[in-house]
Design a protein around this motif. Structure first.
Motif, PDB file in Angstrom:
ATOM      1  N   HIS A 275     -38.907 131.125 -22.962  1.00 41.60           N
ATOM      2  CA  HIS A 275     -40.198 130.824 -22.358  1.00 41.60           C
ATOM      3  C   HIS A 275     -41.360 131.524 -23.057  1.00 41.60           C
ATOM      4  N   TRP A 276     -41.523 132.831 -22.824  1.00 40.16           N
ATOM      5  CA  TRP A 276     -42.689 133.515 -23.390  1.00 40.16           C
ATOM      6  C   TRP A 276     -42.689 133.474 -24.925  1.00 40.16           C
ATOM      7  N   VAL A 277     -41.548 133.808 -25.554  1.00 43.29           N
ATOM      8  CA  VAL A 277     -41.471 133.826 -27.027  1.00 43.29           C
ATOM      9  C   VAL A 277     -41.730 132.430 -27.580  1.00 43.29           C
ATOM     10  N   LYS A 278     -41.126 131.441 -26.944  1.00 39.15           N
ATOM     11  CA  LYS A 278     -41.282 130.062 -27.440  1.00 39.15           C
ATOM     12  C   LYS A 278     -42.747 129.632 -27.402  1.00 39.15           C
ATOM     13  N   ARG A 279     -43.439 129.992 -26.279  1.00 43.78           N
ATOM     14  CA  ARG A 279     -44.837 129.585 -26.177  1.00 43.78           C
ATOM     15  C   ARG A 279     -45.703 130.285 -27.225  1.00 43.78           C
ATOM     16  N   GLU A 280     -45.430 131.570 -27.449  1.00 45.88           N
ATOM     17  CA  GLU A 280     -46.202 132.326 -28.442  1.00 45.88           C
ATOM     18  C   GLU A 280     -46.026 131.734 -29.849  1.00 45.88           C
ATOM     19  N   ILE A 281     -44.781 131.396 -30.153  1.00 49.34           N
ATOM     20  CA  ILE A 281     -44.494 130.814 -31.491  1.00 49.34           C
ATOM     21  C   ILE A 281     -45.150 129.450 -31.619  1.00 49.34           C
ATOM     22  N   ASP A 282     -45.060 128.642 -30.540  1.00 48.47           N
ATOM     23  CA  ASP A 282     -45.670 127.307 -30.558  1.00 48.47           C
ATOM     24  C   ASP A 282     -47.181 127.385 -30.749  1.00 48.47           C
ATOM     25  N   GLU A 283     -47.785 128.459 -30.263  1.00 46.32           N
ATOM     26  CA  GLU A 283     -49.227 128.620 -30.399  1.00 46.32           C
ATOM     27  C   GLU A 283     -49.632 129.267 -31.722  1.00 46.32           C
ATOM     28  N   GLY A 284     -48.636 129.514 -32.581  1.00 44.34           N
ATOM     29  CA  GLY A 284     -48.933 129.967 -33.938  1.00 44.34           C
ATOM     30  C   GLY A 284     -48.981 131.456 -34.140  1.00 44.34           C
ATOM     31  N   ARG A 285     -48.431 132.246 -33.194  1.00 44.15           N
ATOM     32  CA  ARG A 285     -48.420 133.700 -33.359  1.00 44.15           C
ATOM     33  C   ARG A 285     -47.358 134.090 -34.380  1.00 44.15           C
ATOM     34  N   LYS A 286     -47.783 134.527 -35.566  1.00 45.00           N
ATOM     35  CA  LYS A 286     -46.862 134.824 -36.659  1.00 45.00           C
ATOM     36  C   LYS A 286     -46.083 136.124 -36.465  1.00 45.00           C
ATOM     37  N   THR A 287     -46.576 136.980 -35.567  1.00 45.88           N
ATOM     38  CA  THR A 287     -45.941 138.295 -35.396  1.00 45.88           C
ATOM     39  C   THR A 287     -44.959 138.322 -34.229  1.00 45.88           C
ATOM     40  N   VAL A 288     -44.713 137.188 -33.628  1.00 44.65           N
ATOM     41  CA  VAL A 288     -43.758 137.104 -32.505  1.00 44.65           C
ATOM     42  C   VAL A 288     -42.518 136.350 -32.992  1.00 44.65           C
ATOM     43  N   TYR A 289     -41.341 136.926 -32.671  1.00 40.21           N
ATOM     44  CA  TYR A 289     -40.073 136.319 -33.104  1.00 40.21           C
ATOM     45  C   TYR A 289     -39.111 136.265 -31.922  1.00 40.21           C
ATOM     46  N   ASP A 290     -38.080 135.447 -32.016  1.00 41.20           N
ATOM     47  CA  ASP A 290     -37.029 135.545 -31.001  1.00 41.20           C
ATOM     48  C   ASP A 290     -36.406 136.933 -31.151  1.00 41.20           C
ATOM     49  N   VAL A 291     -35.727 137.408 -30.124  1.00 45.92           N
ATOM     50  CA  VAL A 291     -35.324 138.819 -30.062  1.00 45.92           C
ATOM     51  C   VAL A 291     -34.392 139.206 -31.198  1.00 45.92           C
TER      52      VAL A 291
END
Length: 770
Positions: A140-156
Motif C-alpha cells: 500500500h504505502w510503498v506502492k503508492r510512493e513508487i507510483d508517484e515517482g518517489r525515487k528514494t522509496v523501495y520495497d522493504v
C-alpha cells in the motif's frame, strides 16, 4: 516457553515501533533461535493496525484482522501512516550495518572474506523475513510512493539491499576485493583455496546492482565496476609477468602447453565462481597477454613443427592462434609453401626416370602420398579449418600442374592420370579387388580435382575407353560406370555425355550382331568365320580413320558384304566407314606338318590380310604383299616387323620393309604358348597418337574459346577487352586454363568472321554483331 509482548495501541507510533524493533532485532540477530508463527503474525498485525489507525481517519471503522495473504482493499490509512515506520526501519538498518562494519575492521584477507560472506548470507536471509513482515506496508504505502515517482522509496527487501550497499559495501569493498584477488592469485599459484568465499562475494556484488531509475530492475554495474574490472586488470598483470618469465626460460612448445592450460583454467574459473558475463572480458584479456603478445615466437616455430610433423603441437598452436584476429594468416601462407615444396620434391625424386617414360602409377601415387599426408594434417591438427583447406588446395594445384614431369607441358599430369585410370580399368592380373578399386578411383578423383587441363584428361580418357570397349578389355562394366559417374559429378553432364554414348553404342551393336547372326545362321559355308562388328557413332567416338587402303581377304569378304547389305537394308541412307586398323581376328595354324600342336594367332586385320596370303604360297616379296593387301609401305613394314620378330615369318633376303626383301612362312614354328598374341601396338604409332591427341586438344580449345567469346558478347552486347578476357578465363577455368595470347587470337578470328566489331571512338571496346 517464548514470551510474546502485547500488541501496542494502533495509534501509538513510539509503542508500535518499540514493539516492531524488538521483533526485527530478533530476526536480524537471533534468527537461529527461531520465530514462531504467533510472533510473526503479531509483528504483521502491529504494522497493519498502525497503518489503518482511525486516529488519522475519523469515522473510519477498521476491518477485521487478516493475515499476510489476505487481500485488504481499504488502504487509505496505509497511504497516510506508512512513512513513519519506513523511516524508522531505515534508521534501524543503518545502525545495524554500522555495527557489522565496525566489527569487520579487525579482520583481513581470507578472514575478512569469511566475515563478510557470513554476515551477507545472514543479513539477506533475515531481510527476506523482514520483507514479509512489512508486506502490508509494501502493498500500500510503498506502492503508492513508487507510483508517484518517489525515487528514494523501495520495497522493504530492496531497501535492505540499498542499505547494505550504502552503509556496508561502500566502506569495505576495497578491502574485500584485495582479499579476493589475493585468494585467486594463491589458487593460480597452485594452492588449494576456499572458492566458496569468492562465489559468495560475487553473488553479493551482483545482488547489489540495483537500477537507480527503476528499483524493481537489477543491473550488473556494481559487479562490473567493483569486481570484474579490478579482477581482469589483476589477471592481465599476473599473466603478463608469468608469460614473459616462462618464455625466457622454456621452449616455445612448452610455453604453448602452459598458455593452453592457463586459458582452460580461466574458463573453468568463470564456471566455478564468477558471473558468466565475465567470461568474454577475462578470456579476451588473457588471450591478448598469453597469445597475441607472443605470436612472433609461435609463427617462427611453426616451420620447425611442420618439418618434424608434430601434429599435437601444431594443433595446440592452431588452437591458440585461432583465438586472435589474423593469428592464423601467416601459418596458412607458410603451410601452403611447405606443401608445395613437399609435392615438388616428391615428384623430383621419381622424375629421374624421365617425363616421357614415367610410370603413371608411380607418378599418381607420389602425388597422392603428399596430399594424403597433409590432408590428414589439416583434418587433425587444424580441424579442417577452411583457410588451411584452401592453402592445401592451392599448393596441390601448383605441384600437380607445374612439377619436373610437367616441364615440357602442363598437359602431362592429366595424360598420366588418364593412363593410370586405363591401367586400373583394363583387364589385368594386377587389378585391385572391387572394393579396393573404388577407393583407388576416389583417390584418382582427388588428383583430378587439382588438374587444370581437364580437357586433356577427357581426350586421353575417351581414347583409352574407346580402346577398352572396342577390344573388349574392360575389367568391369560397373567400375567403368562408377568412374564416369564420378567425372560427371565433378564436371557436369556435358563432360561425360560422349563417354556415356559409347556404352549406348556398345549395347546397340550387340543387338545388331545378334540380329545379323539370327538372319544368316542357316547359310552354308559361313560356319568357319566367326564375324562380329561394332557400329559406333562418329560424333561420340574419338577414332581416327585409317591412313592406308586395305584389300579384305577373300576368306571373310563374303561375310563382310552380307553385313553391309544387312545394315543398309536396316538403316537406309547411313554410311559405314570401316576402321580396319582397329579390327582384329584369330587364325588357326594348319601348315605345321612336323608339329601336332595347332596354334591360334591373335592378329590385327592387317596381319590377317598378310598371313592369309600364305594359304596360296609360302614365300612373298615385300612388293607382292603390298600389291595383294594394298597396305602402304609404312604400315606394311610395321606389321611385317612384328611377324618377323615373332618368327611366324622368316626374312630370307634384305631388311624388313626394304624393296626386294622376301618373307618366308616359318614351317617349323614352335611356341610354349598355344595362343600367341601378335596384335601389339607399334611404338612409332603410339607416339604419333599421343601427338595427335594433344593437337586435337589445341584445336578443340580454340573452338571452345571462340564459342565462349560469342556467348558472352551475345549476352553483354558491348564489352571492354580486359573484361572480356577475364570473363572467358572464368567460364573455361573448369575445363582448362586459357592463355591470354590464345584468347586474343580467337578475338581476332571472330573480328575477321564479323561476329564482333570494334566500337568507333572507344579504345579496346568490342560490340556483338547480331
Amino acid at each position: 516457553m517464548e514470551s510474546n509482548p502485547p500488541l501496542p495501541a494502533p495509534n501509538d507510533l513510539a509503542a508500535t515501533w518499540a514493539f516492531l524493533e524488538n521483533g526485527i532485532d530478533q530476526i536480524m540477530n537471533r534468527l537461529e533461535e527461531g520465530l514462531s508463527y504467533k510472533r510473526y503474525m503479531d509483528l504483521y498485525t502491529g504494522i497493519y493496525n498502525y497503518c489503518t489507525s482511525s486516529r488519522m481517519n475519523p469515522g473510519f471503522a477498521s476491518e477485521p484482522l487478516a493475515g499476510p495473504g489476505s487481500n485488504l482493499n481499504n488502504n487509505r490509512g496505509a497511504n497516510l501512516m506508512g512513512s513513519d515506520l519506513y523511516q524508522n526501519l531505515q534508521r534501524y538498518l543503518e545502525r545495524h550495518l554500522f555495527t557489522i562494519r565496525e566489527n569487520s575492521t579487525q579482520y583481513m584477507d581470507e578472514n575478512l572474506l569469511r566475515y563478510y560472506t557470513r554476515h551477507w548470507e545472514k543479513y539477506t536471509t533475515a531481510s527476506s523475513y523482514v520483507h514479509h513482515v512489512f508486506r502490508y506496508l509494501n502493498r500500500h504505502w510503498v506502492k503508492r510512493e513508487i507510483d508517484e515517482g518517489r525515487k528514494t522509496v523501495y520495497d522493504v527487501y530492496t531497501l535492505t539491499l540499498v542499505s547494505w550497499r550504502e552503509h556496508m559495501f561502500k566502506h569495505v569493498e576495497r578491502h574485500v576485493m584485495t582479499a579476493v584477488l589475493k585468494l585467486i592469485e594463491r589458487q593460480r599459484n597452485g594452492e588449494t583455496v576456499e572458492t566458496g568465499l569468492v562465489k559468495s562475494v560475487v553473488e553479493s556484488f551482483v545482488a547489489l546492482g540495483l537500477d537507480d531509475a527503476d528499483s524493481s530492475k537489477s543491473t550488473l554495474d556494481v559487479y562490473k565496476d567493483h569486481f570484474e574490472r579490478p579482477f581482469v586488470e589483476a589477471s592481465e598483470v599476473y599473466y603478463k609477468k608469468e608469460s614473459e618469465k616462462f618464455v625466457s626460460e622454456n621452449s616455445v612448445t612448452d610455453y604453448m602447453k602452459k598458455a593452453e592450460t592457463r586459458l582452460s583454467e580461466e574458463e573453468n574459473r568463470v564456471k566455478m565462481y564468477l558471473h558468466t558475463s565475465t567470461n568474454k572480458p577475462l578470456i579476451t584479456t588473457c588471450e591478448a597477454v598469453l597469445v597475441k603478445n607472443h605470436t612472433d615466437i609461435m609463427w617462427d616455430e611453426f616451420q620447425n613443427l611442420l618439418n618434424m610433423d608434430k601434429l599435437d603441437d601444431l594443433h595446440r598452436m592452431y588452437s591458440l592462434l585461432s583465438r586472435i584476429p589474423e593469428g592464423l594468416d601467416p601459418l596458412r601462407t607458410r603451410f601452403e609453401e611447405h606443401v608445395r615444396k613437399a609435392g615438388l620434391s616428391a615428384i623430383e625424386k621419381i622424375a629421374d626416370q624421365g617425363g616421357e617414360t614415367m610410370e603413371p602409377k608411380t607418378y599418381v601415387d607420389a602425388l597422392l602420398e603428399v596430399h594424403r599426408k597433409y590432408n590428414d594434417m589439416v583434418t587433425t591438427a587444424f580441424r579442417g579449418e577452411a583457410g588451411f583447406v584452401a592453402s592445401l588446395d592451392k599448393a596441390c594445384r601448383e605441384f600437380v600442374n607445374r612439377n619436373n614431369v610437367c616441364k615440357s607441358s602442363t598437359s602431362k599430369s592429366p595424360e598420366l592420370l588418364a593412363r593410370f585410370c586405363d591401367s586400373l580399368l583394363r583387364k589385368s592380373a594386377k587389378n585391385p579387388e572391387e572394393g579396393d578399386l573404388e577407393d583407388v578411383l576416389n583417390n584418382i578423383m582427388t588428383v583430378f580435382k587439382y588438374v587444370e587441363d581437364k580437357d586433356v584428361f577427357q581426350k586421353f580418357y575417351s581414347k583409352m575407353l574407346a580402346k577398352r570397349l572396342v577390344n573388349g578389355t574392360s575389367a568391369s562394366e560397373d567400375a567403368e560406370s562408377s568412374m564416369i559417374s564420378k567425372l560427371k559429378e565433378a564436371c557436369g553432364f556435358e563432360y561425360t555425355s560422349k563417354l556415356q554414348r559409347m556404352f549406348t553404342d556398345m549395347g546397340l551393336s550387340k543387338d545388331l550382331n545378334d540380329q545379323f547372326k539370327d538372319r544368316f545362321s542357316t547359310d552354308a559355308g559361313d560356319q568357319q568365320v566367326d564375324f562380329s562388328v561394332l557400329v559406333l557413332g562418329t560424333a561420340s567416338w574419338p577414332l581416327q580413320p585409317s591412313t592406308t587402303n586395305f584389300i579384305i581377304p577373300e576368306e571373310v569378304e563374303k561375310t563382310f558384304h552380307k553385313f553391309k547389305m544387312f545394315y543398309q537394308n536396316k538403316h537406309s541412307g547411313r554410311k559405314l566407314n570401316w576402321l580396319f586398323h582397329l579390327s582384329k581376328g584369330e587364325l588357326k595354324t594348319n601348315y605345321l606338318k612336323a608339329s601336332k600342336t595347332t596354334y591360334t594367332f591373335q592378329v590385327s586385320t592387317y596381319q590377317m590380310g598378310i598371313l592369309l596370303q600364305y594359304n596360296k604360297d609360302t614365300t612373298y616379296t615385300f612388293e607382292e604383299l603390298s600389291q595383294s593387301t594394298d597396305l602402304n609401305a609404312e604400315v606394311l613394314s610395321g606389321q611385317l616387323g612384328i611377324l618377323v620378330k615373332a618368327k611366324v615369318l622368316l626374312l630370307s633376303n634384305g631388311a624388313v620393309g626394304e624393296p626386294g626383301s622376301r618373307y618366308d612362312l616359318h614351317m617349323d614354328f614352335k611356341s610354349k604358348k598355344v595362343r600367341i598374341q601378335l596384335n601389339v601396338p607399334v611404338k612409332s604409332e603410339q607416339k604419333v597418337e599421343v601427338e595427335e591427341t594433344h593437337k586435337t586438344v589445341e584445336e578443340d580449345r580454340k573452338l571452345l574459346m571462340q564459342a565462349a567469346i560469342v556467348r558472352i558478347m551475345k549476352t553483354r552486347k558491348t564489352m571492354k577487352h580486359v573484361a572480356l578476357v577475364n570473363e572467358v578465363i572464368s567460364q573455361l577455368s573448369n575445363r582448362f586454363k586459357p592463355k591470354i595470347p590464345d584468347i586474343k587470337k580467337c578475338i581476332d578470328v571472330l573480328l575477321e568472321k564479323e561476329y564482333l566489331e570494334r566500337v568507333e571512338g572507344q579504345k579496346d571496346m568490342f560490340s556483338y554483331v547480331a
